[in-house]
Design an enzyme around this catalytic site. Sequence first.
Site, short mmCIF file in Angstrom:
data_model
loop_
_atom_site.label_atom_id
_atom_site.label_comp_id
_atom_site.label_asym_id
_atom_site.label_seq_id
_atom_site.Cartn_x
_atom_site.Cartn_y
_atom_site.Cartn_z
N SER A 401 -37.44 -11.58 57.81
CA SER A 401 -38.36 -11.96 58.74
C SER A 401 -39.46 -11.42 59.02
CB SER A 401 -37.62 -11.98 60.21
OG SER A 401 -37.48 -10.84 60.65
N LYS A 438 -38.98 -6.59 64.88
CA LYS A 438 -39.94 -7.77 65.39
C LYS A 438 -41.36 -7.20 65.82
CE LYS A 438 -37.39 -11.29 64.29
NZ LYS A 438 -36.34 -10.42 63.63
#
Length: 480
Positions: A401, A438
């Site tokens: 991701s 993230k």
Amino acid sequence: MKLTSIENNIAEDRKHPFLLVKGKNNTGKSTIAACRSIFLKNNYCISSSDKILIINNSKQSLNKFNNIYSSIYDDANFKYSTLLAPEKDVIEISTLDDVMDRYLPSNLKLVDEKETNSILKSCIDDLKKLYPNIKVLNDTYIEFLKDEIQWIKSCGYNNLDVYQNIARTGRNLLKKHVNVRLNKNSNMRKCIFELMLMYNDKLNRQRQFDTVEKIKAAIKNSRKSSLKKYTHIIVDGIENLTKLHVDFINSIRKNSEYSTTLFTYNSDLIENSTSWFINKKNIRLVSETKIKSYTLKNSYKNENTTIPLNSLEKFTYKDIKHKTSFEFIRDNYDTSKIILTGNSANIEYGENEIEKIPIFNEIAAGEPILINSQIEDKFYLPRYWVKDAKNCFILKIKGDSMINADINDGDCVVIKKTGAAENRDIVAVNIDGSATLKRLKMDKDGIAFMPENELYSPIKVTEDEQVMLIGIAVGVLKSN
């Protein structure tokens, strides 16, 4: 090959049947062990049945020892040459697991991790009825419970009173299960001991063996007269062994009037939470026998001088904040040696310029996964690459991701522990007990954790979720 006077005294010790050599990394312990094996071969292998066994705790340490042994053999064999020297080689070099396998019955059925967890979960369900207030009786703590049961069994604590009163703080040295306190004479200890008994009972009924029972079987089998015994045993690295491991090693020792055993020990390398030597002030290796102990303090520069070419690993370190990168190589046999390549070729960092940074198992760059707090390894990096390196750690990345930030599956990210982060920082966060990596986004709509891959959706923080900042990503390690 050149030894100091104390190193030479250890290698040629003729008085003591048991020797213990303590010291940090690169103080010459392995070199001394290799020299002593050759000294014993040439001077104290008198009978044709006399054998020398050198034990290493892992394949990596075995390769390292073989390299040292090969590099000093010719010089040492000449130095210690006598008329008693045997014509054939009597030295065996092996890992502990490979040695134990020789002493195991052929019908041994080892339980795998999946079966172990299944048996433990069944026992936990049974005990919950008796101990409804014991918080560790749930699947979240199963790794902790496995570790504690293995430690109790490995130490041979078959009596509840003994376990209730034994110090059990050493496991925290490895930063594992730090939130679990095992107070002496507590219901929690009583509960864990009963869990161990139930677990053992179910193993026995299924005629299966776990790793501890495997060692016990090897010890029992070693008493058979038909199996090989060793006149001299050298154990290079006992720090991660359990008490049962030591008992096994002593059980395969041949009791002749000139038999010897040498152990080397490095407290800085303890990584096994069931080790007999965690937090031990007095290292007891044999009963009713005095051990001659040596402590080495000076760095031994000649250790690990002969390194195979294929032991060199290539890496790139990317500094996220300053947007710079460094290419370097390290030696797989001496991971503290960092040498810059590329534009800064042949610059080597010394001991005072590097920092040891712990590596933890995994963090998700994808869907959040449960945090594993176990230290898996360590990585040495130059101190000036990583500001405040003592407050940093490394997490392995699982998932894709963050690929647009050039953080890929299998990379290692250096995280600086902090309680605050700025907008657009790449952060490691704990969301309701699961961890992910993230990019932080803070705006008028609130807080969200953004992926760097269009295939993934942002993670928006709600009031009901418990979010804790683990740290900020400051660098990325890539294996080339």
